[in-house]
Design an enzyme around this catalytic site. Structure first.
Site, short mmCIF file in Angstrom:
data_model
loop_
_atom_site.label_atom_id
_atom_site.label_comp_id
_atom_site.label_asym_id
_atom_site.label_seq_id
_atom_site.Cartn_x
_atom_site.Cartn_y
_atom_site.Cartn_z
N THR A 108 -11.34 -8.49 7.55
CA THR A 108 -10.34 -8.47 6.47
C THR A 108 -9.31 -9.54 6.83
OG1 THR A 108 -9.00 -6.85 7.62
CG2 THR A 108 -10.60 -6.00 6.07
N LYS A 146 10.61 0.18 -4.51
CA LYS A 146 11.26 1.48 -4.46
C LYS A 146 12.67 1.35 -4.99
CE LYS A 146 8.25 3.20 -0.92
NZ LYS A 146 7.74 2.27 0.07
N TRP A 160 9.36 4.87 -7.90
CA TRP A 160 8.51 3.70 -7.64
C TRP A 160 8.30 2.89 -8.91
CZ3 TRP A 160 3.80 5.33 -4.10
CH2 TRP A 160 4.31 5.76 -2.86
N GLU A 198 -13.69 -3.33 3.09
CA GLU A 198 -14.12 -2.08 3.75
C GLU A 198 -15.09 -1.27 2.89
OE1 GLU A 198 -11.14 -3.32 3.65
OE2 GLU A 198 -9.95 -2.87 5.43
P1 ADP Z 1 -8.21 -8.87 2.00
O1 ADP Z 1 -7.20 -7.80 2.27
O2 ADP Z 1 -9.01 -9.31 3.15
O3 ADP Z 1 -7.76 -9.93 1.04
P2 ADP Z 1 -9.97 -7.43 0.22
O4 ADP Z 1 -10.61 -8.43 -0.65
O5 ADP Z 1 -10.76 -6.44 0.89
O6 ADP Z 1 -9.29 -8.19 1.25
O7 ADP Z 1 -8.78 -6.78 -0.56
C1 ADP Z 1 -8.86 -5.51 -1.10
C2 ADP Z 1 -7.63 -5.21 -1.90
O8 ADP Z 1 -7.52 -6.09 -3.02
C3 ADP Z 1 -7.62 -3.84 -2.52
O9 ADP Z 1 -7.25 -2.86 -1.59
C4 ADP Z 1 -6.62 -4.02 -3.64
O10 ADP Z 1 -5.29 -3.92 -3.19
C5 ADP Z 1 -6.85 -5.43 -4.08
N1 ADP Z 1 -7.70 -5.45 -5.28
C6 ADP Z 1 -9.03 -5.65 -5.36
N2 ADP Z 1 -9.43 -5.62 -6.64
C7 ADP Z 1 -8.34 -5.40 -7.40
C8 ADP Z 1 -8.09 -5.24 -8.80
N3 ADP Z 1 -9.04 -5.34 -9.70
N4 ADP Z 1 -6.81 -5.00 -9.19
C9 ADP Z 1 -5.80 -4.91 -8.31
N5 ADP Z 1 -5.97 -5.04 -6.98
C10 ADP Z 1 -7.22 -5.29 -6.53
#
Ligand code: ADP
Length: 546
Positions: free
Chosen positions: A188, A442, A447, A333
Site C-alpha cells: 500500500t 470534525k 462530522w 488489501e
Molecule cells: P493506497 O492507500 O495505496 O492509495 P488503495 O488503492 O488501496 O491504496 O486505496 C484504497 C482507498 O481508496 C480506500 O480505502 C478508499 O479510501 C479509497 N477509495 C477507493 N475507491 C474509492 C471510491 N470509489 N470512492 C471513494 N474512495 C475510494
C-alpha cells in the site's frame, strides 16, 4: 452425526490455470501493447503462453526458487503479463513495485520484500542504477526489451529479457500445489507510516477474478476488448490481467502513455468495449474529447474507483458518450474489489435523477465481501443510509495480516478488517463513503464528509479538480476549506463557488472559504494527498474567524 465428505475433485485454484485456459480455448485472441516508443505490438494468447513457459524455464535457470519474491518495475505490457504468470506459475511471488514512489520508499519496499530478481522496463534503468547500491538481496536485473534495445548501464548482473527467454523450451509442466500459496505482493502506498505488503494467494486471486468477470461487476467476457489503464503495479490493475484470460477477452495495454489523446486513440483503434481507471485519468480523457469533439467509439462500460467518481463525470460519460459507468470501491488489501456500482433491478425503475444519486454511492455489496459499519466502540450501526461509521469487511480475497506481520494483528476478534473508511450502508446494500477516517472534518463535535462537498464543487463548470480539507477554527475546532484548481480560462470567484452550495448541502456543511491553486498534490496512486494540503493550509485564517 459426523459431517459427510463430498465426492468432488479437490482441484487447487492456481493462477497458471488461467493463462493455460486462455491459450487452449482462445489462443487466437490478441494482446495488444503500446510500447514505450509508441509502437503497437500484437501477440496472441497462444504465442504469449509459449513465451510465458520459456520465461518459467529461464527463471529457474537463473536460480529462482518457490517462495522467492520477484520484483517488477514496469508499465502495462505483454511482457509484464508474462512475468505475472511465469513467476506465480512456478511458485514464486510476483511483487509489483510502484515506480512513482519516492526513492526511500522504493528501497524500503524492495529490501523488505527481499526481491531476488527485478524485471524492469528500460525507462527505469536510471532509477534502478540509483537504487542499486542500497538494494541488498537483488541478484539480477532483467530489462524487459529486445537485444537491440538494451541500454548501456552500470548495473551488474544485467540480462536482456528476450535473450534470456530465447534459448528455452516453450513447454513447461506447471507444478500443482496448495491454492493458499502466496502468488503476488503489493505494497500500500503508505501515506502514513511505512508501506505495508499485501500478500495474495492463488486461491484469492482466482476467486477475485471470477468476481471481476461476473456480469454484475465489470462483466469481462469473450467478446470484450479490455483497455487495462490501471497500472499493473497498482493493486494488480484491479485484478483485470487475471480476469481477462478467464474468458479470453482481448487485452490492450497502454504502456506508459496514459494521456487523453493516447488512450482515446487506443479506444478507437482497438475496438475497446470495457475499461477501468481512477477519476484523474477519465478527467484527462474527457478534456481531450471536449477539445477535439471526438467520441468514445465502441466503449460500452467503464469502472471508476480509487477515489470518488465525481457525479458530473458519471453523467457526462453516460449522457454525452453513451458509456455506462460502474462506480466501484476497493483497496489493495481487498485484491482490490469491494463493491460494484451496477444498479439493482429495482433501482433501474427509479427516476433518472434518483439513479444518479445511487451512482454517487460507491456501489453495492457483492458476493464474497461482507460489510458492516461500526461506531468507535465497535458496535454495529443501522443499515439505514443515514448512520455513518467505520467500514469493516470480511471475505476470501481480503488480507488477514500484512507481510512479515507489519502492523501486527489487523483483524478484530471476529475476523473483520477495518478499512479506514467512514461510510453509510442502506437497506438495499448500497454503500457510500463519506470520507477516509483521517480526512473527516470534525466541526463542533459533528462530522462533515469532504467527498460530498467535493462532488458538489465538481459540478461547477469553473472547477477542474478540487479537494475539501478541515482547517483550524477556534470555535468549531475545524471548518471545511475548498481548494480548487480552476478550469483553464475560468475566472470563477470564491463567492460564486460558495453560493453554488446553497440548497445542495446542509447550510453548516458549506465550506467557510475557497482558495485557488495551480495544481493539487497526488499520491502515487492518483489520490489527492490531503495530508500535504492540510499541512500547507494549516495556517490558513478563515474569514469566519472574527
Ligand atoms: P493506497 O492507500 O495505496 O492509495 P488503495 O488503492 O488501496 O491504496 O486505496 C484504497 C482507498 O481508496 C480506500 O480505502 C478508499 O479510501 C479509497 N477509495 C477507493 N475507491 C474509492 C471510491 N470509489 N470512492 C471513494 N474512495 C475510494
Amino acid at each position: 452425526m459426523p459431517l459427510l465428505k463430498a465426492l468432488i475433485q479437490d482441484q487447487p485454484l492456481l493462477i497458471s490455470s488461467l493463462i493455460q485456459y486462455s491459450a487452449q480455448y482462445h489462443g487466437e485472441r490478441e494482446i495488444v501493447t503500446r510500447t514505450i516508443d509508441k509502437n503497437i505490438h500484437r501477440i496472441t494468447y497462444s504465442a504469449l503462453y509459449k513465451r510465458t513457459q520459456r520465461l518459467a524455464h529461464a527463471l529457474e535457470s537463473l536460480g529462482a526458487e518457490p517462495g522467492d519474491r520477484i520484483g517488477t518495475i514496469a508499465w502495462n505490457s505483454f511482457r509484464h503479463l508474462e512475468v505475472y504468470y511465469a513467476t506465480s506459475g512456478i511458485g514464486c511471488i510476483c511483487h509489483t513495485v510502484n515506480p512513482r514512489l519516492f526513492t526511500e520508499q522504493l528501497i524500503y519496499i524492495i529490501n523488505h520484500a527481499e526481491d531476488k530478481f527485478l524485471f524492469i522496463d528500460s525507462s527505469f534503468i536510471e532509477l534502478v542504477e540509483q537504487l542499486s547500491p542500497s538494494l541488498k538481496g537483488v541478484k539480477g536485473v532483467i530489462v524487459m526489451c529486445a537485444k537491440e534495445e538494451m541500454f548501456e548501464t552500470t548495473l551488474d548482473n544485467i540480462h536482456c529479457y528476450e535473450t534470456l527467454i530465447a534459448g528455452h523450451e516453450d513447454h513447461y509442466a506447471w507444478p500443482s500445489f496448495d491454492e493458499n500459496t502466496a502468488s503476488s505482493l503489493c505494497y500500500t502506498s503508505g501515506t502514513t507510516g511505512n508501506p505495508k505488503g499485501v500478500l495474495y494467494s492463488h486461491r484469492s486471486t482466482v476467486l477475485h477474478s471470477w468476481c471481476v468477470s461476473s456480469v454484475d461487476t465489470l462483466g469481462i467476457c469473450n467478446k470484450d476488448s479490455l483497455l487495462v489503464i490501471v497500472p499493473m503495479f497498482h493493486a494488480n490493475a484491479w485484478g483485470t490481467p487475471y480476469a481477462a484470460p478467464m474468458s479470453g477477452a482481448k487485452m490492450v495495454f497502454p504502456g506508459p502513455h496514459l494521456d487523453g489523446e493516447s488512450l482515446v486513440e487506443l479506444i478507437e483503434n482497438e475496438d475497446i468495449t470495457v475499461s477501468a481507471a481512477v477519476p484523474t485519468v477519465w478527467l484527462g480523457i474527457l478534456q481531450y474529447l471536449k477539445k477535439t469533439g471526438k467520441k468514445l467509439g465502441t466503449l460500452e462500460r467503464v469502472a471508476i474507483g480509487g477515489t470518488a467518481a465525481p457525479p458530473i463525470m458519471v453523467r457526462t460519460l453516460q449522457e454525452e458518450y453513451g458509456v455506462q459507468v460502474c462506480h466501484a470501491w476497493g483497496m489493495t488489501e481487498m485484491s482490490p474489489l469491494g463493491t460494484t456500482g451496477v444498479l439493482k433491478k429495482d433501482s433501474l425503475s427509479l427516476p433518472k435523477e434518483e439513479q444518479y444519486k445511487l451512482q454517487e454511492k460507491q456501489g453495492r455489496g457483492i458476493y464474497g465481501v461482507e460489510m458492516k459499519i461500526v461506531d468507535d466502540n465497535g458496535l454495529e450501526l443501522p443499515r439505514d443510509g443515514v448512520a455513518f461509521g467505520n467500514l469493516m469487511v470480511r471475505g476470501p480475497w481480503i488480507a488477514s495480516r500484512y507481510f512479515k506481520d507489519e502492523g501486527g494483528e489487523v483483524l478484530d476478534p471476529d475476523g473483520w478488517f477495518p478499512t479506514g473508511d467512514v461510510a453509510t450502508l442502506d437497506s438495499e446494500g448500497y454503500m457510500q463513503i463519506t470520507d477516509r477516517a483521517k480526512d473527516v472534518i470534525k466541526s463542533g463535535g459533528e462530522w462533515i464528509g469532504s467527498i460530498e462537498l467535493e462532488n458538489v464543487a465538481m459540478e461547477h463548470e469553473g472547477v477542474a479538480e478540487c479537494a475539501v480539507i478541515g482547517v483550524f477554527h477556534p470555535k468549531w475546532d475545524e471548518r471545511p476549506l475548498l481548494v480548487v484548481v480552476r478550469e483553464s480560462g475560468s475566472t470563477v470567484t470564491p463567492e460564486e463557488l460558495l453560493k453554488f452550495f446553497v440548497g445542495k448541502v446542509a447550510k453548516w456543511w458549506t465550506p467557510d472559504d475557497v482558495v485557488f491553486v495551480p495544481e493539487l498534490p497526488h499520491t502515487p496512486t492518483g489520490k489527492v494527498l490531503k495530508t500535504k494540503l492540510r499541512k500547507e493550509f494549516s495556517g490558513h485564517v478563515l474569514p469566519t474567524v472574527s
